[in-house]
Motif scaffolding. Structure first.
Motif, mmCIF file in Angstrom:
data_model
loop_
_atom_site.group_PDB
_atom_site.id
_atom_site.type_symbol
_atom_site.label_atom_id
_atom_site.label_comp_id
_atom_site.label_asym_id
_atom_site.label_seq_id
_atom_site.Cartn_x
_atom_site.Cartn_y
_atom_site.Cartn_z
ATOM 1 N N ILE A 2 0.844 -1.201 0.000
ATOM 2 C CA ILE A 2 0.000 0.000 0.000
ATOM 3 C C ILE A 2 0.881 1.253 0.000
ATOM 4 C CG2 ILE A 2 -1.742 1.293 1.289
ATOM 5 C CD1 ILE A 2 -2.810 -1.218 -0.076
ATOM 6 N N ILE A 3 1.972 1.220 0.752
ATOM 7 C CA ILE A 3 2.893 2.367 0.766
ATOM 8 C C ILE A 3 3.415 2.621 -0.653
ATOM 9 C CG2 ILE A 3 5.135 3.190 1.604
ATOM 10 C CD1 ILE A 3 2.981 3.383 3.709
ATOM 11 N N ALA A 4 3.725 1.553 -1.376
ATOM 12 C CA ALA A 4 4.170 1.710 -2.766
ATOM 13 C C ALA A 4 3.067 2.358 -3.606
ATOM 14 C CB ALA A 4 4.571 0.359 -3.347
ATOM 15 N N ILE A 6 0.766 4.462 -2.476
ATOM 16 C CA ILE A 6 0.708 5.877 -2.088
ATOM 17 C C ILE A 6 1.843 6.645 -2.759
ATOM 18 C CG2 ILE A 6 0.899 7.501 -0.165
ATOM 19 C CD1 ILE A 6 -0.324 5.258 1.614
ATOM 20 N N LEU A 7 3.056 6.086 -2.696
ATOM 21 C CA LEU A 7 4.203 6.747 -3.327
ATOM 22 C C LEU A 7 4.012 6.848 -4.839
ATOM 23 C CD1 LEU A 7 7.132 5.162 -1.288
ATOM 24 C CD2 LEU A 7 6.215 7.492 -1.094
ATOM 25 N N GLY A 8 3.451 5.815 -5.437
ATOM 26 C CA GLY A 8 3.170 5.848 -6.868
ATOM 27 C C GLY A 8 2.144 6.918 -7.221
ATOM 28 N N ALA A 9 1.108 7.040 -6.376
ATOM 29 C CA ALA A 9 0.091 8.069 -6.615
ATOM 30 C C ALA A 9 0.698 9.464 -6.477
ATOM 31 C CB ALA A 9 -1.073 7.901 -5.640
ATOM 32 N N GLU A 10 1.541 9.647 -5.482
ATOM 33 C CA GLU A 10 2.189 10.953 -5.286
ATOM 34 C C GLU A 10 3.106 11.277 -6.463
ATOM 35 O OE1 GLU A 10 3.221 14.526 -3.117
ATOM 36 O OE2 GLU A 10 1.497 13.185 -3.193
ATOM 37 N N ALA A 11 3.907 10.314 -6.878
ATOM 38 C CA ALA A 11 4.794 10.525 -8.029
ATOM 39 C C ALA A 11 3.969 10.780 -9.289
ATOM 40 C CB ALA A 11 5.714 9.320 -8.224
ATOM 41 N N GLY A 12 2.922 10.004 -9.475
ATOM 42 C CA GLY A 12 2.055 10.192 -10.637
ATOM 43 C C GLY A 12 1.415 11.563 -10.652
ATOM 44 N N PHE A 13 0.996 12.041 -9.487
ATOM 45 C CA PHE A 13 0.404 13.381 -9.379
ATOM 46 C C PHE A 13 1.382 14.435 -9.876
ATOM 47 C CE2 PHE A 13 0.007 17.354 -7.071
ATOM 48 C CZ PHE A 13 -1.318 17.695 -7.270
ATOM 49 N N TRP A 14 2.612 14.398 -9.353
ATOM 50 C CA TRP A 14 3.593 15.425 -9.712
ATOM 51 C C TRP A 14 4.040 15.309 -11.163
ATOM 52 C CZ3 TRP A 14 3.946 19.736 -7.298
ATOM 53 C CH2 TRP A 14 3.588 19.794 -5.953
ATOM 54 N N ILE A 15 4.194 14.091 -11.643
ATOM 55 C CA ILE A 15 4.594 13.905 -13.046
ATOM 56 C C ILE A 15 3.504 14.433 -13.976
ATOM 57 C CG2 ILE A 15 5.018 12.159 -14.836
ATOM 58 C CD1 ILE A 15 6.479 10.535 -12.581
ATOM 59 N N ASP A 44 -6.014 9.514 -8.104
ATOM 60 C CA ASP A 44 -6.589 9.313 -6.770
ATOM 61 C C ASP A 44 -7.578 8.153 -6.765
ATOM 62 O OD1 ASP A 44 -5.124 11.369 -5.683
ATOM 63 O OD2 ASP A 44 -6.746 12.833 -5.753
ATOM 64 N N LEU A 45 -8.407 8.074 -7.791
ATOM 65 C CA LEU A 45 -9.374 6.970 -7.868
ATOM 66 C C LEU A 45 -8.662 5.621 -7.988
ATOM 67 C CD1 LEU A 45 -12.124 8.491 -10.188
ATOM 68 C CD2 LEU A 45 -12.308 7.960 -7.747
ATOM 69 N N ALA A 46 -7.554 5.591 -8.709
ATOM 70 C CA ALA A 46 -6.787 4.346 -8.839
ATOM 71 C C ALA A 46 -6.235 3.912 -7.482
ATOM 72 C CB ALA A 46 -5.654 4.527 -9.851
ATOM 73 N N LEU A 47 -5.729 4.864 -6.700
ATOM 74 C CA LEU A 47 -5.231 4.524 -5.361
ATOM 75 C C LEU A 47 -6.369 4.020 -4.481
ATOM 76 C CD1 LEU A 47 -3.035 4.367 -3.206
ATOM 77 C CD2 LEU A 47 -3.485 6.795 -2.704
ATOM 78 N N LEU A 48 -7.507 4.684 -4.524
ATOM 79 C CA LEU A 48 -8.655 4.244 -3.730
ATOM 80 C C LEU A 48 -9.076 2.829 -4.138
ATOM 81 C CD1 LEU A 48 -10.815 4.833 -1.621
ATOM 82 C CD2 LEU A 48 -12.177 5.902 -3.436
ATOM 83 N N THR A 62 -4.308 -2.099 7.911
ATOM 84 C CA THR A 62 -3.021 -1.702 8.481
ATOM 85 C C THR A 62 -2.955 -0.184 8.545
ATOM 86 O OG1 THR A 62 -1.923 -1.549 6.327
ATOM 87 C CG2 THR A 62 -1.910 -3.718 7.409
ATOM 88 N N PRO A 63 -1.969 0.338 9.254
ATOM 89 C CA PRO A 63 -1.775 1.792 9.229
ATOM 90 C C PRO A 63 -1.546 2.322 7.809
ATOM 91 C CG PRO A 63 -0.586 0.861 11.082
ATOM 92 C CD PRO A 63 -1.102 -0.299 10.264
ATOM 93 N N SER A 64 -1.012 1.505 6.918
ATOM 94 C CA SER A 64 -0.810 1.931 5.524
ATOM 95 C C SER A 64 -2.145 2.179 4.827
ATOM 96 C CB SER A 64 -0.027 0.877 4.752
ATOM 97 O OG SER A 64 1.245 0.697 5.312
#
Length: 188
Positions: A2-4, A6-15, A44-48, A62-64
């Protein structure tokens, strides 16, 4: 995993954001820029979907998972102002647009900005709490906690407590004690 996500969504957002602004200001392709900007909510929808599918397949919360819900709440609430800021930054750098003046500390505009920012935090927390509640329904293993201690043992419900603390601290650090000063009252 899940952390991956989140990081992927954040990177995707900025890219996607940088590509959209580069298309707008460097390539002068406004339609392409708009299409790329519309991809931001899709990320965001993909992460959800990723989080919901993970829990629906039987993963224990989990906390993730809880962090993903908070991430989504804050990106939804703060996404538009962040995009506006990035757009203004690109416009200054590549289109020669002047930097808008910042409101003077203690001015009515400054205090209003603190309140607007805090209300965005409240919105972010409310969105995250709604997502957490949906995730709890997906899991269906844990009943609604009857005490604060019981809530603290479940990552999804504990995150709601954390969100309430964040909202309270942000209020105290931001608009709670912000007042207009006599010097700025006359000039505002």
């Amino acid at each position: 995993m899940i952390i991956a996500g989140i990081l992927g969504a954040e990177a995707g957002f900025w890219i996607a954001l940088v590509l959209a602004l580069a298309a707008r200001y460097l390539l002068r392709r406004r339609t392409l820029s708009t299409v790329l900007l519309w991809s931001l909510p899709v990320i965001d929808l993909a992460l959800l979907a990723f989080v919901v599918i993970d829990l629906a397949r039987g993963s224990a919360p989990t906390p993730s998972h809880a962090l993903a819900a908070s991430y989504l709440g804050f990106t939804i609430a703060f996404g538009h102002p962040l995009i506006r800021w990035a757009d203004a930054t690109f416009a200054r750098r590549f289109a020669g647009v002047a930097r808008p003046p910042k409101p003077a500390k203690g001015s009515a505009a400054y205090v209003r900005a603190l309140w607007v920012e805090w209300l965005r935090v409240v919105l972010a927390a409310a969105i995250a709490a709604a997502i957490l509640a949906v995730l709890a329904l997906v899991v269906r293993r844990d009943p609604l906690p009857s005490t604060l201690e019981a809530a603290g043992t479940n990552p999804l419900w504990a995150q709601m407590i954390t969100l309430a603390v964040v909202v309270a601290v942000w209020f105290l650090a931001g608009p709670a004690f912000a007042r207009t000063t006599p010097e700025t009252r006359t000039s505002s």
